[in-house]
Write an enzyme that holds these catalytic residues in place. Sequence first.
Site, PDB file in Angstrom:
ATOM      1  CG  ASP A 241      -2.143   0.865   1.070  1.00 56.74           C
ATOM      2  OD1 ASP A 241      -3.025   0.833   1.949  1.00 56.74           O
ATOM      3  OD2 ASP A 241      -2.215   1.586   0.042  1.00 56.74           O
ATOM      4  N   GLY A 242       0.249   2.336  -0.418  1.00 60.06           N
ATOM      5  CA  GLY A 242       0.951   3.618  -0.423  1.00 60.06           C
ATOM      6  C   GLY A 242       0.858   4.284   0.937  1.00 60.06           C
ATOM      7  CB  ALA A 243       2.376   5.986   3.174  1.00 57.59           C
TER       8      ALA A 243
ATOM      9  CD  GLU B 163      -5.528   2.504   3.082  1.00 52.29           C
ATOM     10  OE1 GLU B 163      -5.247   3.314   3.979  1.00 52.29           O
ATOM     11  OE2 GLU B 163      -5.400   2.757   1.876  1.00 52.29           O
TER      12      GLU B 163
HETATM   13  O1  DER Z   1      -5.544   6.990   1.404  1.00 58.74           O
HETATM   14  C1  DER Z   1      -4.665   6.148   1.557  1.00 58.74           C
HETATM   15  O2  DER Z   1      -4.483   5.533   2.625  1.00 58.74           O
HETATM   16  C2  DER Z   1      -3.677   5.955   0.437  1.00 58.74           C
HETATM   17  O3  DER Z   1      -3.085   4.672   0.509  1.00 58.74           O
HETATM   18  C3  DER Z   1      -2.606   7.016   0.620  1.00 58.74           C
HETATM   19  O4  DER Z   1      -2.008   6.779   1.846  1.00 58.74           O
HETATM   20  C4  DER Z   1      -1.587   7.022  -0.507  1.00 58.74           C
HETATM   21  O5  DER Z   1      -2.250   7.421  -1.669  1.00 58.74           O
HETATM   22  P1  DER Z   1      -1.423   7.771  -2.995  1.00 58.74           P
HETATM   23  O6  DER Z   1      -0.610   6.539  -3.318  1.00 58.74           O
HETATM   24  O7  DER Z   1      -2.482   8.059  -4.012  1.00 58.74           O
HETATM   25  O8  DER Z   1      -0.556   8.963  -2.686  1.00 58.74           O
END
Ligand code: DER
Length: 239
Positions: free
Chosen positions: A85-87, A107
């Site tokens: 996952d992203g952040a 998440e």
């Molecule tokens: O909303 C979230 O939790 C997303 O994972 C966020 O943390 C990262 O979103 P992005 O990859 O679009 O910057």
Amino acid sequence: LTQDELKKIAAYKAVEYVKSGMVVGLGTGSTAKHAVARISELLREGKLKDIIGIPTSTTTHEQAVSLGIPLSDLDSHPVVDLSIDGADEVDPALNLVKGRGGSLLREKMIEGASKKFVVIVDESKLVKHIGGSGLAVPVEVVPFCCNFTAGKLEELFREAGCVAKLRRKIGSNGGEEAPAVTDNGNYVVDLYLERDIGDLDAASEAILKFPGVVEHGMFLGMATTLIVAGKFGVTVKDR
Ligand code: DER
């Protein structure tokens, strides 16, 4: 390289950790989207087999369905092998801010149930301290008297110059509309911080004490690997 290309590079690197037979937490956002697409590509090419995806939002669920990734949930798979996952922010200790996309609760449930949690970011997400990007720390709250809860949260972080704002949908005419509603039917209060809130564990506990709070977007001590794509290449940092 554009920011999206950096996100894609980080995402593809993370998918190298996915092995056939794994139960994989599928993250949400513009970076995780590339990881989901890459997994589906490797499944189609036969390079990956028997993957079960656990989506962290209805958006990711829809993307994974459209790409033919077999899906399930935590009820059926309480232990997840790997989540990607992203952040929104990453501090030097791999603490995260997540939830700008509104999916923080699912998440945190899925990534909290994962043996490994690989975070993928472009270098713009790196901060010295949580809240340091000037962007918000999201808190999922119940709709009932959400302004009361927002006021309590703002007061809690008064020392850090906190302004709490109920997140609203942006209307087609750009005007502020109704409150944004999460996949779980809750609202989001964004905490804008001017200064470091200091002890993050204490802050986390204090936020969760309020009965109107469901969960917050600080993911403390949860990431096991951080993959950063920058103009000078990709770095991998294990906890
Ligand atoms: O909303 C979230 O939790 C997303 O994972 C966020 O943390 C990262 O979103 P992005 O990859 O679009 O910057």
